[in-house]
Design a protein around this motif. Structure first.
Motif, mmCIF file in Angstrom:
data_model
loop_
_atom_site.group_PDB
_atom_site.id
_atom_site.type_symbol
_atom_site.label_atom_id
_atom_site.label_comp_id
_atom_site.label_asym_id
_atom_site.label_seq_id
_atom_site.Cartn_x
_atom_site.Cartn_y
_atom_site.Cartn_z
ATOM 1 N N VAL A 219 -1.165 -3.722 -16.469
ATOM 2 C CA VAL A 219 -1.579 -2.784 -15.303
ATOM 3 C C VAL A 219 -2.568 -3.711 -14.254
ATOM 4 C CG1 VAL A 219 -2.993 -1.112 -14.567
ATOM 5 C CG2 VAL A 219 -1.284 -0.514 -16.518
ATOM 6 N N ARG A 220 -3.437 -4.270 -14.742
ATOM 7 C CA ARG A 220 -4.476 -5.260 -14.059
ATOM 8 C C ARG A 220 -3.814 -6.360 -13.259
ATOM 9 N NH1 ARG A 220 -7.108 -6.444 -18.305
ATOM 10 N NH2 ARG A 220 -8.396 -4.788 -18.168
ATOM 11 N N ILE A 221 -2.714 -6.856 -14.009
ATOM 12 C CA ILE A 221 -1.853 -7.939 -13.522
ATOM 13 C C ILE A 221 -1.135 -7.227 -12.142
ATOM 14 C CG2 ILE A 221 -0.097 -9.521 -13.653
ATOM 15 C CD1 ILE A 221 -0.850 -9.883 -16.576
ATOM 16 N N VAL A 222 -0.342 -6.158 -12.487
ATOM 17 C CA VAL A 222 0.218 -5.506 -11.277
ATOM 18 C C VAL A 222 -0.530 -5.031 -10.088
ATOM 19 C CG1 VAL A 222 1.528 -3.327 -10.659
ATOM 20 C CG2 VAL A 222 2.301 -4.827 -12.800
ATOM 21 N N LEU A 223 -1.745 -4.566 -10.365
ATOM 22 C CA LEU A 223 -2.697 -4.296 -9.273
ATOM 23 C C LEU A 223 -3.157 -5.280 -8.561
ATOM 24 C CD1 LEU A 223 -5.059 -1.772 -11.064
ATOM 25 C CD2 LEU A 223 -3.344 -1.221 -9.524
ATOM 26 N N GLY A 224 -3.219 -6.664 -9.214
ATOM 27 C CA GLY A 224 -3.315 -7.955 -8.316
ATOM 28 C C GLY A 224 -2.188 -8.253 -7.647
ATOM 29 N N MET A 225 -1.146 -8.050 -7.985
ATOM 30 C CA MET A 225 0.027 -8.145 -7.307
ATOM 31 C C MET A 225 0.315 -7.583 -6.068
ATOM 32 S SD MET A 225 2.763 -8.650 -10.517
ATOM 33 C CE MET A 225 4.156 -8.091 -9.586
ATOM 34 N N LEU A 226 -0.086 -6.200 -6.534
ATOM 35 C CA LEU A 226 0.231 -5.323 -5.306
ATOM 36 C C LEU A 226 -1.028 -5.275 -4.230
ATOM 37 C CD1 LEU A 226 1.625 -2.099 -6.982
ATOM 38 C CD2 LEU A 226 2.725 -3.995 -5.986
ATOM 39 N N GLU A 227 -2.011 -5.999 -4.732
ATOM 40 C CA GLU A 227 -3.123 -6.184 -3.597
ATOM 41 C C GLU A 227 -2.641 -7.431 -2.687
ATOM 42 O OE1 GLU A 227 -7.912 -7.179 -3.571
ATOM 43 O OE2 GLU A 227 -6.569 -8.309 -4.904
ATOM 44 N N ARG A 228 -1.891 -8.235 -3.235
ATOM 45 C CA ARG A 228 -1.378 -9.420 -2.270
ATOM 46 C C ARG A 228 -0.208 -8.670 -1.384
ATOM 47 N NH1 ARG A 228 -2.466 -11.942 -7.488
ATOM 48 N NH2 ARG A 228 -0.203 -11.759 -7.921
ATOM 49 N N GLU A 229 0.410 -7.665 -1.693
ATOM 50 C CA GLU A 229 1.246 -6.998 -1.156
ATOM 51 C C GLU A 229 0.780 -6.217 0.041
ATOM 52 O OE1 GLU A 229 4.606 -5.436 -3.013
ATOM 53 O OE2 GLU A 229 4.792 -7.045 -4.549
ATOM 54 N N GLY A 230 -0.560 -5.950 -0.043
ATOM 55 C CA GLY A 230 -0.963 -5.285 0.995
ATOM 56 C C GLY A 230 -0.973 -3.569 0.705
ATOM 57 N N LEU A 231 -0.558 -3.312 -0.720
ATOM 58 C CA LEU A 231 -0.503 -2.003 -0.936
ATOM 59 C C LEU A 231 -1.728 -1.334 -1.821
ATOM 60 C CD1 LEU A 231 3.119 -2.085 -2.169
ATOM 61 C CD2 LEU A 231 2.271 -1.113 0.316
ATOM 62 N N VAL A 232 -2.512 -2.327 -2.186
ATOM 63 C CA VAL A 232 -3.690 -1.764 -3.002
ATOM 64 C C VAL A 232 -4.801 -2.670 -2.516
ATOM 65 C CG1 VAL A 232 -4.725 -2.156 -5.602
ATOM 66 C CG2 VAL A 232 -2.094 -1.333 -5.162
ATOM 67 N N GLU A 233 -5.905 -2.032 -2.681
ATOM 68 C CA GLU A 233 -7.451 -2.595 -2.332
ATOM 69 C C GLU A 233 -8.021 -2.708 -3.606
ATOM 70 O OE1 GLU A 233 -8.846 0.315 0.678
ATOM 71 O OE2 GLU A 233 -7.550 -0.675 2.262
ATOM 72 N N ILE A 234 -8.767 -3.719 -3.789
ATOM 73 C CA ILE A 234 -9.561 -3.818 -5.053
ATOM 74 C C ILE A 234 -10.800 -4.171 -4.470
ATOM 75 C CG2 ILE A 234 -9.968 -5.220 -7.283
ATOM 76 C CD1 ILE A 234 -6.892 -5.590 -7.417
ATOM 77 N N GLY A 235 -11.993 -3.595 -4.879
ATOM 78 C CA GLY A 235 -13.284 -3.502 -4.285
ATOM 79 C C GLY A 235 -14.123 -4.704 -5.197
ATOM 80 N N ARG A 236 -15.354 -5.039 -4.976
ATOM 81 C CA ARG A 236 -16.039 -6.277 -5.462
ATOM 82 C C ARG A 236 -16.202 -5.822 -6.857
ATOM 83 N NH1 ARG A 236 -20.665 -7.419 -0.777
ATOM 84 N NH2 ARG A 236 -19.013 -8.347 0.611
ATOM 85 N N THR A 237 -16.257 -4.431 -7.185
ATOM 86 C CA THR A 237 -16.446 -3.992 -8.512
ATOM 87 C C THR A 237 -15.363 -4.036 -9.435
ATOM 88 O OG1 THR A 237 -15.975 -1.760 -8.153
ATOM 89 C CG2 THR A 237 -18.612 -2.721 -7.669
ATOM 90 N N GLY A 238 -14.262 -4.422 -8.786
ATOM 91 C CA GLY A 238 -12.948 -4.382 -9.546
ATOM 92 C C GLY A 238 -12.195 -3.088 -9.435
ATOM 93 N N ARG A 239 -12.907 -2.050 -8.743
ATOM 94 C CA ARG A 239 -12.077 -0.638 -8.915
ATOM 95 C C ARG A 239 -10.974 -0.791 -7.641
ATOM 96 N NH1 ARG A 239 -17.125 3.684 -8.515
ATOM 97 N NH2 ARG A 239 -17.750 3.292 -10.872
#
Length: 233
Positions: free
Chosen positions: A59-79
């Motif tokens: 899940v953590r890896i996927v969220l990073g992938m989708l952040e690069r695709e522009g679908l997910v935002e990950i804040g400085r705290t990792g949320r």
């Protein structure tokens, strides 16, 4: 034998891991682009792991992938949260589509086969029916099939993959565009022109149709979306 079995088990785990991540990425991407998870929805690792039946690591890896695709935002705290729809994002995504998708249309239309054109005409008939019913999910899925029938003809796999990524990144905006019957009809008119250009093997005309369609979408939505500064305030 034990050592060999251990090595084989390790190889199997390495082979399975990407497939698990691809599955979770595809499922989560689908929930986001179809609007099942609204913009701003928190994406908590453990909740998603339970939902998809996996450990928190993929899940953590996927969220990073989708952040690069522009679908997910990950804040400085990792949320993490579903990314917001903004004017700047719309303009950037559609500008990238203008260049890459225009190129794919020009190359593909010049090289499509008779079978490709026949497939595109069949998909266009499906689009007409989905537009009549205002079936957004089916319409958008069929749109990509029609695009891919043209773009794939050029044999440029890397270009096709990048265009597809941008296409699905834009899907939430496309859903906003397809809000009325009038807009469905306008969208459908672009596809009639696109298929006609491909049938004539006219790459320049196909590229121009794609450009006109993308510009129409930006003009419709840019004034209705918040800026990134507004969204953050």
């Amino acid at each position: 034998m034990t050592a060999v079995a251990d090595r084989l088990g390790s190889v199997t785990q390495l082979e399975e891991r990407p497939s698990v991540e691809r599955r979770v990425a595809a499922d989560l991407r689908d929930l986001i682009v179809r609007g099942r998870l609204a913009e701003g929805t928190p994406l908590r690792h453990r909740e998603l792991a339970g939902r998809f039946g996996v450990s928190p690591t993929p899940v953590r890896i996927v969220l990073g992938m989708l952040e690069r695709e522009g679908l997910v935002e990950i804040g400085r705290t990792g949320r993490a949260a579903v990314s917001r729809l903004t004017r700047e994002d719309l303009e950037e995504v559609y500008a990238a589509r203008l260049g890459l998708e225009g190129l794919a249309a020009r190359l593909g239309a010049a090289t499509v086969s008779d079978a490709d054109v026949a497939r595109m005409r069949g998909l266009l008939a499906g689009l007409r029916e989905f537009a009549r019913r205002k079936a957004v999910d089916e319409y958008l899925a069929t749109r990509w099939e029609l695009h891919a029938a043209c773009y794939g003809a050029a044999g440029r796999e890397r270009l096709l993959a990048e265009v597809e990524r941008l296409f699905w990144r834009a899907e939430r905006y496309n859903r906003l565009i397809l809000a009325t019957s009038v807009r469905f009809r306008r969208s459908l008119s672009h596809y009639r022109e696109f298929v006609a250009a491909c049938a004539g093997r006219d790459g320049a005309a196909a590229e121009e149709v794609i450009h006109a369609s993308i510009r129409w979408g930006v003009e419709l939505l840019s004034g209705t979306l918040p800026s990134e500064g507004d969204a953050a305030s």
